[in-house]
Design a protein around this motif. Sequence first.
Motif, PDB file in Angstrom:
ATOM      1  N   GLY A   1       3.801 -16.928 -16.105  1.00  0.00           N
ATOM      2  CA  GLY A   1       3.205 -18.203 -16.473  1.00  0.00           C
ATOM      3  C   GLY A   1       2.443 -18.765 -15.286  1.00  0.00           C
ATOM      4  N   PRO A   2       1.700 -19.878 -15.477  1.00  0.00           N
ATOM      5  CA  PRO A   2       0.923 -20.465 -14.381  1.00  0.00           C
ATOM      6  C   PRO A   2       1.826 -21.037 -13.290  1.00  0.00           C
ATOM      7  CG  PRO A   2       0.878 -21.880 -16.316  1.00  0.00           C
ATOM      8  CD  PRO A   2       1.537 -20.621 -16.750  1.00  0.00           C
ATOM      9  N   CYS A   3       1.445 -20.773 -12.031  1.00  0.00           N
ATOM     10  CA  CYS A   3       2.273 -21.233 -10.899  1.00  0.00           C
ATOM     11  C   CYS A   3       1.425 -21.263  -9.632  1.00  0.00           C
ATOM     12  CB  CYS A   3       3.467 -20.305 -10.712  1.00  0.00           C
ATOM     13  SG  CYS A   3       4.547 -20.751  -9.319  1.00  0.00           S
ATOM     14  N   GLU A   4       1.554 -22.346  -8.869  1.00  0.00           N
ATOM     15  CA  GLU A   4       0.964 -22.411  -7.530  1.00  0.00           C
ATOM     16  C   GLU A   4       1.988 -21.789  -6.575  1.00  0.00           C
ATOM     17  OE1 GLU A   4      -2.213 -23.331  -4.968  1.00  0.00           O
ATOM     18  OE2 GLU A   4      -2.088 -23.638  -7.126  1.00  0.00           O
ATOM     19  N   PHE A   5       1.578 -20.739  -5.850  1.00  0.00           N
ATOM     20  CA  PHE A   5       2.538 -19.954  -5.070  1.00  0.00           C
ATOM     21  C   PHE A   5       2.022 -19.773  -3.655  1.00  0.00           C
ATOM     22  CE2 PHE A   5       4.337 -15.750  -3.779  1.00  0.00           C
ATOM     23  CZ  PHE A   5       5.672 -16.090  -3.849  1.00  0.00           C
ATOM     24  N   ARG A   6       2.913 -20.009  -2.681  1.00  0.00           N
ATOM     25  CA  ARG A   6       2.562 -19.834  -1.271  1.00  0.00           C
ATOM     26  C   ARG A   6       3.672 -19.036  -0.594  1.00  0.00           C
ATOM     27  NH1 ARG A   6       2.955 -24.052   3.032  1.00  0.00           N
ATOM     28  NH2 ARG A   6       3.365 -25.471   1.318  1.00  0.00           N
ATOM     29  N   TYR A   7       3.292 -18.156   0.329  1.00  0.00           N
ATOM     30  CA  TYR A   7       4.304 -17.353   1.014  1.00  0.00           C
ATOM     31  C   TYR A   7       3.895 -17.119   2.458  1.00  0.00           C
ATOM     32  CZ  TYR A   7       1.055 -13.476   0.029  1.00  0.00           C
ATOM     33  OH  TYR A   7      -0.053 -12.663  -0.052  1.00  0.00           O
ATOM     34  N   LYS A   8       4.917 -16.946   3.308  1.00  0.00           N
ATOM     35  CA  LYS A   8       4.718 -16.697   4.741  1.00  0.00           C
ATOM     36  C   LYS A   8       5.613 -15.530   5.137  1.00  0.00           C
ATOM     37  CE  LYS A   8       5.320 -18.932   9.296  1.00  0.00           C
ATOM     38  NZ  LYS A   8       3.969 -18.683   9.833  1.00  0.00           N
ATOM     39  N   ILE A   9       5.028 -14.468   5.688  1.00  0.00           N
ATOM     40  CA  ILE A   9       5.756 -13.264   6.071  1.00  0.00           C
ATOM     41  C   ILE A   9       5.951 -13.246   7.584  1.00  0.00           C
ATOM     42  CG2 ILE A   9       5.776 -10.751   6.012  1.00  0.00           C
ATOM     43  CD1 ILE A   9       5.971 -12.112   3.280  1.00  0.00           C
ATOM     44  N   ASP A  10       7.210 -13.128   8.028  1.00  0.00           N
ATOM     45  CA  ASP A  10       7.549 -13.103   9.453  1.00  0.00           C
ATOM     46  C   ASP A  10       6.865 -14.276  10.154  1.00  0.00           C
ATOM     47  OD1 ASP A  10       9.135 -10.853   9.095  1.00  0.00           O
ATOM     48  OD2 ASP A  10       7.440  -9.484   9.338  1.00  0.00           O
TER      49      ASP A  10
ATOM     50  N   ASN B   1       0.066 -15.475 -15.931  1.00  0.00           N
ATOM     51  CA  ASN B   1       0.873 -14.427 -16.562  1.00  0.00           C
ATOM     52  C   ASN B   1       0.304 -13.033 -16.283  1.00  0.00           C
ATOM     53  OD1 ASN B   1       2.829 -13.254 -18.202  1.00  0.00           O
ATOM     54  ND2 ASN B   1       1.499 -13.321 -19.990  1.00  0.00           N
ATOM     55  N   GLY B   2       1.179 -12.134 -15.794  1.00  0.00           N
ATOM     56  CA  GLY B   2       0.775 -10.760 -15.528  1.00  0.00           C
ATOM     57  C   GLY B   2       0.417 -10.485 -14.081  1.00  0.00           C
ATOM     58  N   ASP B   3       0.193 -11.516 -13.281  1.00  0.00           N
ATOM     59  CA  ASP B   3      -0.151 -11.303 -11.870  1.00  0.00           C
ATOM     60  C   ASP B   3       1.078 -10.834 -11.093  1.00  0.00           C
ATOM     61  OD1 ASP B   3      -2.763 -12.060 -12.241  1.00  0.00           O
ATOM     62  OD2 ASP B   3      -2.424 -14.159 -11.705  1.00  0.00           O
ATOM     63  N   VAL B   4       0.821 -10.001 -10.082  1.00  0.00           N
ATOM     64  CA  VAL B   4       1.895  -9.463  -9.246  1.00  0.00           C
ATOM     65  C   VAL B   4       1.493  -9.612  -7.780  1.00  0.00           C
ATOM     66  CG1 VAL B   4       3.270  -7.436  -8.625  1.00  0.00           C
ATOM     67  CG2 VAL B   4       2.618  -7.810 -11.006  1.00  0.00           C
ATOM     68  N   VAL B   5       2.426 -10.090  -6.944  1.00  0.00           N
ATOM     69  CA  VAL B   5       2.207 -10.194  -5.506  1.00  0.00           C
ATOM     70  C   VAL B   5       3.286  -9.362  -4.807  1.00  0.00           C
ATOM     71  CG1 VAL B   5       2.122 -11.712  -3.497  1.00  0.00           C
ATOM     72  CG2 VAL B   5       1.197 -12.486  -5.677  1.00  0.00           C
ATOM     73  N   THR B   6       2.866  -8.456  -3.914  1.00  0.00           N
ATOM     74  CA  THR B   6       3.797  -7.613  -3.170  1.00  0.00           C
ATOM     75  C   THR B   6       3.789  -8.034  -1.706  1.00  0.00           C
ATOM     76  OG1 THR B   6       3.479  -5.747  -4.680  1.00  0.00           O
ATOM     77  CG2 THR B   6       4.388  -5.256  -2.496  1.00  0.00           C
ATOM     78  N   MET B   7       4.967  -8.321  -1.140  1.00  0.00           N
ATOM     79  CA  MET B   7       5.095  -8.789   0.236  1.00  0.00           C
ATOM     80  C   MET B   7       6.112  -7.926   0.966  1.00  0.00           C
ATOM     81  SD  MET B   7       5.519 -12.700  -1.095  1.00  0.00           S
ATOM     82  CE  MET B   7       6.256 -12.048  -2.598  1.00  0.00           C
ATOM     83  N   THR B   8       5.741  -7.389   2.120  1.00  0.00           N
ATOM     84  CA  THR B   8       6.653  -6.577   2.934  1.00  0.00           C
ATOM     85  C   THR B   8       6.905  -7.289   4.257  1.00  0.00           C
ATOM     86  OG1 THR B   8       5.877  -4.516   1.939  1.00  0.00           O
ATOM     87  CG2 THR B   8       7.022  -4.347   4.050  1.00  0.00           C
ATOM     88  N   ALA B   9       8.170  -7.519   4.573  1.00  0.00           N
ATOM     89  CA  ALA B   9       8.546  -8.278   5.769  1.00  0.00           C
ATOM     90  C   ALA B   9       9.470  -7.446   6.643  1.00  0.00           C
ATOM     91  CB  ALA B   9       9.240  -9.584   5.376  1.00  0.00           C
ATOM     92  N   ASN B  10       9.358  -7.642   7.948  1.00  0.00           N
ATOM     93  CA  ASN B  10      10.269  -6.996   8.894  1.00  0.00           C
ATOM     94  C   ASN B  10      11.563  -7.789   9.057  1.00  0.00           C
ATOM     95  OD1 ASN B  10       8.597  -4.770   9.620  1.00  0.00           O
ATOM     96  ND2 ASN B  10       7.381  -6.134  10.887  1.00  0.00           N
TER      97      ASN B  10
END
Length: 365
Positions: A279-288, A299-308
Amino acid sequence: MNSYGTILKKAREDKNLDINTVSRETSITPEYIKGLEEEDAGVFPGEPYMIGFLRNYAEYLGINPETVLSLYRNKVIQESPVPEGLLLKQKPSFLRLLMRGLLCAVVAAGIIVIILIFIRKPSKTDGDVVVEKGVTAKKYELSDKPFEGRLYRGDQIIIPSAKGKIVLTVSDTVSAFGLDTPVGKLYTDLSEEAELDIDGDAQPDIIVYVSDISSTEDSRGAEVRLLLKQKSADALQEETVAVPDVPADNGSSVQKHKQQVILQDTRAYPFTVNATFRGPCEFRYKIDHKASEENYFTNGDVVTMTANNGSRLWMSNCNTVKFSIIADTKNFDLDIGKAGQVLVEDIKWVKDLDGTYKLVVVELD
């Protein structure tokens, strides 16, 4: 012998399952399912992730995972190019003698160059910091007075606390200043003043400012300023008064951050977080210690995040996001929050008192 892709596809078709149904029930995206059945390793971010999805998909279909993994490894071996050393023609004997002579000359010249380098004394130039060989790591105990000086990898900073002394170890002095803490590695960039929580209680304990650090030379160390974070009067009052004043029979208690343990191991290693939006969503992310990224997803979007070490996630409607965590080739599904809830989550490694590491999900205020 059948290939592993053929076995997977036939097992799915025998069960009358379509790819979308499998994706919904396993949290593996349709693109990855097709990649497994078509034996296309290029769609995966790396071989460990492919092996993890391959194992999960086989278990879901009721196939022995070791069977398909063995077929996959056999295919990789068969497709690997023949080493060049096996294709080279035998050199005539006189050429081998000539090459041996040249090799001996090169080795002798290399030894001479190394000796000259070690004999030569390093010269001091403006702006360079020369570290003498054999210098051992130092320990510094932080007090009410700020510490200002140059720290090198391996140096330790001892922080007093109510639970005893906390030992921080300098782990990185290239590009960013890194500290090994009980909650994992924490980084501070050049010219950044960072407030660090080193014991996992969601309260900053020290302030770190980095005034000089090299982008290439680890031996230069980092010029830093360390200061104990003084708690405010409100925080001290909450710490000493709030708990006793809560009546035992009113059903309330001091709220702590919710923590869910995903995985426990003897070491910390990189992990991947897949966010699938329904569904609709405002999304923010911070890696390391990298800069945060923000976007609007549907809907259907995918975000892949790899962190140490860890990742921090902000979402405007957490019920529209399904998270899947991949660590040590294992897959963990995670549903958090309620519909319409704005939420901030930390997914990170935390070092326990017994020396083990836990991958935890912490809900922040």
